[in-house]
Write an enzyme that holds these catalytic residues in place. Structure first.
Site, PDB file in Angstrom:
ATOM      1  N   GLU A 206      -7.906  18.804 -37.339  1.00 33.03           N
ATOM      2  CA  GLU A 206      -7.900  18.238 -38.697  1.00 33.03           C
ATOM      3  C   GLU A 206      -6.582  18.531 -39.421  1.00 33.03           C
ATOM      4  O   GLU A 206      -6.107  17.703 -40.202  1.00 33.03           O
ATOM      5  CB  GLU A 206      -9.087  18.772 -39.486  1.00 33.03           C
ATOM      6  CG  GLU A 206     -10.407  18.163 -39.021  1.00 33.03           C
ATOM      7  CD  GLU A 206     -11.616  18.776 -39.683  1.00 33.03           C
ATOM      8  OE1 GLU A 206     -12.392  18.022 -40.282  1.00 33.03           O
ATOM      9  OE2 GLU A 206     -11.779  20.017 -39.598  1.00 33.03           O
TER      10      GLU A 206
ATOM     11  N   GLU B 119     -17.427  20.072 -33.924  1.00 37.47           N
ATOM     12  CA  GLU B 119     -18.237  20.797 -34.905  1.00 37.47           C
ATOM     13  C   GLU B 119     -19.743  20.629 -34.732  1.00 37.47           C
ATOM     14  O   GLU B 119     -20.505  21.575 -34.954  1.00 37.47           O
ATOM     15  CB  GLU B 119     -17.827  20.375 -36.329  1.00 37.47           C
ATOM     16  CG  GLU B 119     -16.533  20.998 -36.817  1.00 37.47           C
ATOM     17  CD  GLU B 119     -15.297  20.211 -36.437  1.00 37.47           C
ATOM     18  OE1 GLU B 119     -14.227  20.483 -36.982  1.00 37.47           O
ATOM     19  OE2 GLU B 119     -15.411  19.302 -35.574  1.00 37.47           O
TER      20      GLU B 119
ATOM     21  N   ALA C   7     -11.720  26.667 -37.195  1.00 37.36           N
ATOM     22  CA  ALA C   7     -12.202  27.716 -38.092  1.00 37.36           C
ATOM     23  C   ALA C   7     -12.415  29.022 -37.343  1.00 37.36           C
ATOM     24  O   ALA C   7     -12.744  29.038 -36.158  1.00 37.36           O
ATOM     25  CB  ALA C   7     -13.504  27.276 -38.750  1.00 37.36           C
TER      26      ALA C   7
ATOM     27  N   GLY D 199     -11.033  22.302 -36.913  1.00 38.86           N
ATOM     28  CA  GLY D 199     -10.104  22.379 -38.029  1.00 38.86           C
ATOM     29  C   GLY D 199      -8.653  22.342 -37.604  1.00 38.86           C
ATOM     30  O   GLY D 199      -7.789  21.920 -38.380  1.00 38.86           O
TER      31      GLY D 199
END
Length: 264
Positions: A118, A138, A70, A115
């Protein structure tokens, strides 16, 4: 090879029946901003609807990173209301990749964190080169994996291993990542994209109807008890058993030639 851009940060290249979705925000190591997330979702929607696409390969144009996760600089400026508004946009990027109806391969080098990892986990297969460093850090910044990591990682490596990786927030280098099953194939530095495209081409040589049905059965059947899973498989089989692809595949096999898939 043709190219099409989605927004500023996503580039789609066509290699025959293989679509390459390239993350192209080099100034920020492909950090997933609101604009990037929206573009990923738009590209995935278009590719999912394109019957000519038989496989998708997710790559990066940055030399030292697949994606660092992110965009925390953007997030730092958000109010709580901004974060609430952005959440569905962010989710749409990860679900966009996850829900592609064709087989997907991630080509990972350098950093694939949070992310970024992910996005790779949302793919069916992950090819990594020896420079890869993956992880879900995270909790070290006060959040949790929110792009599917808490659900996709245990499906790859088991609940206990996923818990250890998520709770410690540690980064995992390429060799260990392969040993743990975080990635599926390890290649020499700089060869991840070429190998992933090669793998995608091998997949795309097969029946487009069969590929979509097989992926549907794999995804829908996962986690079900055996009896229910076999019913999912039977439904997928019925969707292809009377298709033009099935007829062409059988004919080509008996005539000892390469099939010319009608895709229906």
């Amino acid at each position: 090879m043709s190219e099409e851009r989605y927004g500023e940060f996503v580039l789609v290249r066509r290699h025959g029946h293989v679509a390459e979705l390239a993350l192209d925000r080099p100034a920020a190591m492909n950090a997933v901003s609101t604009a990037t997330a929206r573009s990923i979702a738009e590209a995935c929607a278009a590719l999912g609807d394109d019957k000519a696409v038989r496989a998708v390969v997710v790559t990066s144009t940055h030399e030292r990173a697949f994606c660092v996760g992110a965009d925390l600089k953007e997030r730092n400026s958000f109010s709580d209301a901004d974060l609430v508004r952005q959440r569905p946009v962010a989710r749409s990027a990860y679900t966009g990749v996850l829900e592609l109806p064709v087989p997907t391969v991630a080509a990972v080098h350098g950093f694939a964190l949070g992310g970024g990892f992910e996005l790779a986990l949302a793919c069916d297969l992950i090819v990594a080169d020896t420079t890869a460093v993956v992880g879900l850090p995270e909790v070290s910044v006060g959040v949790i994996p929110g792009g599917g990591g808490t659900q996709l990682l245990p499906r790859r490596v088991g609940a206990a291993r996923a818990a250890e990786l998520i709770f410690t927030a540690r980064r995992v280098a390429a060799e260990e990542a392969r040993e743990l099953g975080l990635v599926d194939e390890l290649v020499e530095a700089g060869q991840d994209r070429a190998r992933a495209l090669e793998l995608g081409a091998g997949i795309a040589a097969n029946s487009p109807v069969g590929l979509r049905a097989a992926k549907r059965a794999l995804r829908l059947g996962h986690g079900l008890d055996l009896r229910a899973g076999l019913e999912v498989e039977d439904a997928a089989w019925r969707s292809v058993a009377f298709s033009g692809d099935r007829a062409e595949g059988v004919a080509a096999f008996n005539e000892k030639r390469s099939p010319d898939w009608p895709g229906e």
